[in-house]
Design a protein around this motif. Structure first.
Motif, PDB file in Angstrom:
ATOM      1  N   LEU A 228       0.996  -1.029  -0.016  1.00 17.77           N
ATOM      2  CA  LEU A 228      -0.003   0.137   0.001  1.00 17.77           C
ATOM      3  C   LEU A 228       0.997   1.347  -0.052  1.00 17.77           C
ATOM      4  CD1 LEU A 228      -1.925  -2.169   0.967  1.00 17.77           C
ATOM      5  CD2 LEU A 228      -3.023  -0.665   2.257  1.00 17.77           C
ATOM      6  N   PRO A 229       0.991   1.838  -1.030  1.00 22.01           N
ATOM      7  CA  PRO A 229       2.006   3.127  -1.163  1.00 22.01           C
ATOM      8  C   PRO A 229       1.645   4.348  -0.377  1.00 22.01           C
ATOM      9  CG  PRO A 229       0.821   2.652  -3.273  1.00 22.01           C
ATOM     10  CD  PRO A 229       0.346   1.612  -2.130  1.00 22.01           C
ATOM     11  N   GLY A 230       2.261   5.210  -0.620  1.00 24.77           N
ATOM     12  CA  GLY A 230       1.874   6.786   0.001  1.00 24.77           C
ATOM     13  C   GLY A 230       0.856   7.269  -0.944  1.00 24.77           C
ATOM     14  N   SER A 231       0.051   8.337  -0.457  1.00 24.48           N
ATOM     15  CA  SER A 231      -1.049   8.700  -0.854  1.00 24.48           C
ATOM     16  C   SER A 231      -1.243  10.498  -0.655  1.00 24.48           C
ATOM     17  CB  SER A 231      -2.276   8.075  -0.457  1.00 24.48           C
ATOM     18  OG  SER A 231      -3.352   8.808  -0.860  1.00 24.48           O
ATOM     19  N   LYS A 232      -1.649  11.198  -1.611  1.00 25.93           N
ATOM     20  CA  LYS A 232      -1.786  12.472  -1.451  1.00 25.93           C
ATOM     21  C   LYS A 232      -3.365  12.798  -0.746  1.00 25.93           C
ATOM     22  CE  LYS A 232      -0.476  16.626  -0.822  1.00 25.93           C
ATOM     23  NZ  LYS A 232      -1.720  16.908  -0.109  1.00 25.93           N
ATOM     24  N   ASN A 233      -4.196  12.090  -0.930  1.00 21.62           N
ATOM     25  CA  ASN A 233      -5.512  11.951  -0.363  1.00 21.62           C
ATOM     26  C   ASN A 233      -5.933  10.863   0.240  1.00 21.62           C
ATOM     27  OD1 ASN A 233      -8.312  12.466   0.151  1.00 21.62           O
ATOM     28  ND2 ASN A 233      -8.231  13.873  -1.516  1.00 21.62           N
ATOM     29  N   VAL A 234      -5.349  10.561   1.388  1.00 19.88           N
ATOM     30  CA  VAL A 234      -5.321   9.280   2.241  1.00 19.88           C
ATOM     31  C   VAL A 234      -6.840   8.708   2.322  1.00 19.88           C
ATOM     32  CG1 VAL A 234      -4.899   7.740   3.927  1.00 19.88           C
ATOM     33  CG2 VAL A 234      -3.331   9.402   3.162  1.00 19.88           C
ATOM     34  N   ARG A 235      -7.639   9.561   2.889  1.00 21.42           N
ATOM     35  CA  ARG A 235      -9.175   9.027   3.094  1.00 21.42           C
ATOM     36  C   ARG A 235      -9.897   8.663   1.782  1.00 21.42           C
ATOM     37  NH1 ARG A 235     -12.062  13.394   5.282  1.00 21.42           N
ATOM     38  NH2 ARG A 235     -13.645  12.151   5.978  1.00 21.42           N
ATOM     39  N   SER A 236      -9.779   9.510   0.743  1.00 19.02           N
ATOM     40  CA  SER A 236     -10.205   9.107  -0.572  1.00 19.02           C
ATOM     41  C   SER A 236      -9.829   8.095  -1.326  1.00 19.02           C
ATOM     42  CB  SER A 236      -9.977  10.556  -1.629  1.00 19.02           C
ATOM     43  OG  SER A 236     -10.455  10.142  -3.013  1.00 19.02           O
ATOM     44  N   ASP A 237      -8.240   7.832  -1.239  1.00 21.28           N
ATOM     45  CA  ASP A 237      -7.927   6.640  -1.755  1.00 21.28           C
ATOM     46  C   ASP A 237      -8.267   5.341  -1.035  1.00 21.28           C
ATOM     47  OD1 ASP A 237      -6.686   7.801  -4.109  1.00 21.28           O
ATOM     48  OD2 ASP A 237      -4.777   8.076  -2.894  1.00 21.28           O
TER      49      ASP A 237
ATOM     50  N   CYS B 299       3.662   5.165   4.197  1.00 18.27           N
ATOM     51  CA  CYS B 299       3.357   6.470   4.567  1.00 18.27           C
ATOM     52  C   CYS B 299       1.678   6.576   4.648  1.00 18.27           C
ATOM     53  CB  CYS B 299       3.742   7.480   3.371  1.00 18.27           C
ATOM     54  SG  CYS B 299       3.697   9.431   3.810  1.00 18.27           S
ATOM     55  N   GLY B 300       0.935   7.038   3.702  1.00 19.62           N
ATOM     56  CA  GLY B 300      -0.362   6.967   3.390  1.00 19.62           C
ATOM     57  C   GLY B 300      -1.089   5.611   3.557  1.00 19.62           C
ATOM     58  N   GLY B 301      -0.108   4.706   2.993  1.00 13.06           N
ATOM     59  CA  GLY B 301      -0.764   3.237   3.070  1.00 13.06           C
ATOM     60  C   GLY B 301      -0.640   2.631   4.558  1.00 13.06           C
TER      61      GLY B 301
ATOM     62  N   GLY C 192      16.194   7.246   4.129  1.00  9.13           N
ATOM     63  CA  GLY C 192      15.228   7.617   3.426  1.00  9.13           C
ATOM     64  C   GLY C 192      14.525   8.992   3.824  1.00  9.13           C
ATOM     65  N   TYR C 193      13.439   9.100   3.568  1.00  4.74           N
ATOM     66  CA  TYR C 193      12.778  10.394   3.965  1.00  4.74           C
ATOM     67  C   TYR C 193      11.707  10.229   4.334  1.00  4.74           C
ATOM     68  CZ  TYR C 193      11.360  10.206  -0.923  1.00  4.74           C
ATOM     69  OH  TYR C 193      10.463   9.686  -1.886  1.00  4.74           O
ATOM     70  N   GLU C 194      10.945  11.397   5.046  1.00  2.00           N
ATOM     71  CA  GLU C 194       9.623  11.366   5.545  1.00  2.00           C
ATOM     72  C   GLU C 194       8.952  12.646   5.000  1.00  2.00           C
ATOM     73  OE1 GLU C 194       8.482  10.656   9.650  1.00  2.00           O
ATOM     74  OE2 GLU C 194      10.689   9.386   9.936  1.00  2.00           O
ATOM     75  N   ILE C 195       7.783  12.540   4.261  1.00  2.93           N
ATOM     76  CA  ILE C 195       6.794  13.505   3.856  1.00  2.93           C
ATOM     77  C   ILE C 195       5.365  13.147   4.143  1.00  2.93           C
ATOM     78  CG2 ILE C 195       6.151  14.916   1.748  1.00  2.93           C
ATOM     79  CD1 ILE C 195       8.680  14.408   0.402  1.00  2.93           C
TER      80      ILE C 195
ATOM     81  N   CYS D  40       5.527   1.736   7.923  1.00  2.00           N
ATOM     82  CA  CYS D  40       6.134   2.892   8.335  1.00  2.00           C
ATOM     83  C   CYS D  40       5.832   4.033   7.605  1.00  2.00           C
ATOM     84  CB  CYS D  40       7.644   2.669   8.555  1.00  2.00           C
ATOM     85  SG  CYS D  40       8.400   2.426   7.360  1.00  2.00           S
ATOM     86  N   TYR D  41       6.268   5.462   7.978  1.00  4.62           N
ATOM     87  CA  TYR D  41       6.297   6.664   7.227  1.00  4.62           C
ATOM     88  C   TYR D  41       7.535   6.720   6.267  1.00  4.62           C
ATOM     89  CZ  TYR D  41       2.507   8.679   9.628  1.00  4.62           C
ATOM     90  OH  TYR D  41       1.223   9.000   9.732  1.00  4.62           O
ATOM     91  N   LEU D  42       8.614   5.758   6.417  1.00  5.46           N
ATOM     92  CA  LEU D  42       9.719   5.993   5.625  1.00  5.46           C
ATOM     93  C   LEU D  42       9.560   5.769   3.968  1.00  5.46           C
ATOM     94  CD1 LEU D  42      12.765   6.803   6.173  1.00  5.46           C
ATOM     95  CD2 LEU D  42      13.234   4.556   6.153  1.00  5.46           C
ATOM     96  N   HIS D  43       9.868   6.755   3.301  1.00  2.14           N
ATOM     97  CA  HIS D  43      10.135   6.385   1.862  1.00  2.14           C
ATOM     98  C   HIS D  43      11.619   6.106   1.604  1.00  2.14           C
ATOM     99  CE1 HIS D  43       6.216   8.277   0.884  1.00  2.14           C
ATOM    100  NE2 HIS D  43       6.451   9.067   1.691  1.00  2.14           N
ATOM    101  N   GLY D  44      11.740   5.233   0.417  1.00  7.63           N
ATOM    102  CA  GLY D  44      13.095   4.777   0.050  1.00  7.63           C
ATOM    103  C   GLY D  44      13.359   3.380   0.984  1.00  7.63           C
TER     104      GLY D  44
END
Length: 529
Positions: free
Chosen positions: A331-340, A367-369, A426-429, A467-471
């Protein structure tokens, strides 16, 4: 135009009082090759010991990188900075738009989400009015760069010939006119219609804009160049503009794109290759940072597939595409978590995930996932859409609240999984702040140790990690540990850093071989006389 103050072996070497020069690359379409050409030119000029920096006035992308000062820029500009051998700087991409709906986006200015109201989101019509303010941010960044660097290579966005977007433009010719710089136009011949692309684009520009177009570059050519020469001669005669080079189709090149996931990946309608680790990444409408999975796609022992589902948000009877049998669901990251998350449920993927786990499969949320795997996602201020709360998938006793202040960090630490640990970075956003809801105070397993801070979660049965970590997969040893967790031993693969460096070098060498670099340097020099 700025004056040239001296003549040296380096045509762009500046006196202390002079300002740097600017060259802009615009394209006839999206994905024409602007990002790649700018990266190649940055590396080529850097190798000539010219102080060069990349720049993109306005970027619309869901893939971003974190700068050392804690700001966000597009990942394409992060790649170009690497090509120029520079640390990341928010001035390389002063305006970043991160879409969270069909008509709205989060507006990021100089690396930080804009706080013009309760949220940082703007509808397209509202942003159109904001462009005058955005242009000032763009020009201030450009001004700082030309004081620090001898040459700034600028990437445009989309096409400069979009008639409906011409008014108040800050991404293409509007910027070029404001700073009075020369423009190269690149077109992708592999898509077909390259002469119509170039002539049509030029004809739709105003006279002053046409005058600053100093030449064309044709990208992704396959075949015998002699068969193209008559067309190039016609093009030069028709437009009175030189063709400055024809770049070949570079097979296997994988330069980070803005958001071109669909064109870069194949859908999962086929069957997985036997003997490989089978991984499925769920693609929802606002998926972010798909570059997280580049290392998986490149690995010879891994079959990483992206699962697309048709149908628009809100469909009452969307087409359901089942998740195929696999070892791991991401489950990848999302810019609109509730919608996705709603999209995921509409497609029936929550049931597929449950079935996958019953059969012993594993799941990772990033992240969003990660937030989706908890019990509740609360957006009280409507940061990503309509204010409200959504029930999560419930695999972790965790609640997430979206906050106005984003977390933007580059981090390193230890990945702890399957009884082993390896170094990871990695990085967190993220805007979400997740809190564990552990009534019995039983200690929970964590995935990461970031400088003594335990982060991420693993279920007691070891099947779900998040987790929140990308990469997560970018370092070879971390990737191998994840595959060990899945019960597979895989060969060592080069890191994403190495793969990116190799891609940059390939593009730079192609630019040196196939572009008329002497003429390009002379054009820039003559423009600023």
């Amino acid at each position: 135009m700025q004056s040239k103050t001296q003549t040296t072996n380096n045509p762009f070497e500046l006196a202390k009082s002079a300002q740097g020069k600017t060259l802009m690359v615009q394209g006839t379409t999206s994905d024409a090759g602007k990002t790649t050409l700018v990266a190649g030119l940055c590396r080529l000029f850097a190798d000539l010991h010219i102080k060069v920096a990349p720049f993109k006035p306005q970027n619309m992308a869901l893939n971003s990188a974190v700068t050392p000062c804690g700001g966000e820029i597009g990942r394409a500009q992060a790649l170009q900075a690497k090509a120029a051998r520079l640390p990341l700087d928010v001035d390389f991409n002063p305006i970043l738009l991160k879409p969270n709906s069909d008509t709205g986006a989060q507006v990021i200015v100089h690396g930080k989400a804009l706080s013009h109201n309760a949220s940082s989101n703007m509808e397209a019509s509202e942003y159109q009015d904001y462009k005058k303010v955005a242009m000032q941010a763009v020009l201030s960044s450009h001004q700082r760069l030309i004081k620090k660097y001898e040459l700034v290579v600028v990437e445009g966005a989309g096409s400069p010939a979009e008639i409906n977007l011409r008014e108040g433009d800050i991404a293409n010719m509007g910027f070029a006119e404001a700073v009075d710089c020369p423009v190269l136009i690149i077109a992708d011949i592999d898509k077909g219609g390259v002469f119509a692309q170039l002539v049509g684009t030029l004809m739709l520009l105003s006279q002053s804009e046409q005058d600053r177009v100093v030449g064309f570059v044709i990208n992704r050519f396959r075949g015998d160049i002699k068969l193209l020469e008559s067309g190039l001669t016609w093009l030069e005669q028709k437009t009175n503009k030189p063709v400055l080079g024809v770049l070949p189709y570079l097979h296997g090149l994988d330069i980070s794109s803005e958001d071109a996931l669909v064109t870069k990946q194949s859908s999962t309608q086929g069957t997985s290759s036997s003997g490989k680790v089978r991984i499925v990444v769920l693609v929802y409408p606002h998926m972010s940072n798909h570059t997280d999975f580049d290392a998986l796609r490149h690995h010879n022992d891994i079959d990483c597939q992206f699962l697309f589902a048709k149908g628009a948000e809100g469909d009452t009877s969307p087409e359901k595409i089942a998740i195929p049998p696999c070892d791991l669901i991401i489950l990848p990251g999302s810019k609109n978590v509730r919608s996705d998350l709603s999209f995921l449920r509409q497609r029936g993927w929550h049931n597929d995930i449950a079935k996958h786990l019953r059969y012993g499969g594993k799941v990772i949320g990033i992240c969003g996932g990660y937030q989706m795997l908890g019990q509740l996602i609360d957006d009280p201020d409507g940061l990503e859409g309509q204010a409200g709360s959504s029930k999560g998938l419930g695999y972790f006793a965790m609640k997430t609240v979206l906050k106005r202040q984003k977390t933007l960090l580059n981090v390193s630490g230890l990945l702890q999984l399957a009884g082993q640990s390896v170094e990871i970075s990695g990085y967190e956003i993220h805007a979400g702040e997740s809190t564990v809801l552990n009534d019995d105070e039983k200690p929970l397993d964590t995935l990461l140790d970031i400088q003594g801070d335990k982060q991420g979660l693993i279920t007691e049965d070891g099947q779900i990690a998040a987790c929140y970590l990308h990469g997560l997969f970018d370092q070879p040893n971390a990737l191998k540990l994840f595959m060990h967790w899945l019960g597979h031993e895989v060969s060592q693969a080069p890191s994403i850093e190495v793969l990116e460096e190799q891609a940059i070098e390939r593009v730079s060498q192609a630019c040196q071989k196939y572009l008329d670099m002497a003429k390009i340097k002379q054009i820039i020099t003559d423009w600023y006389k």
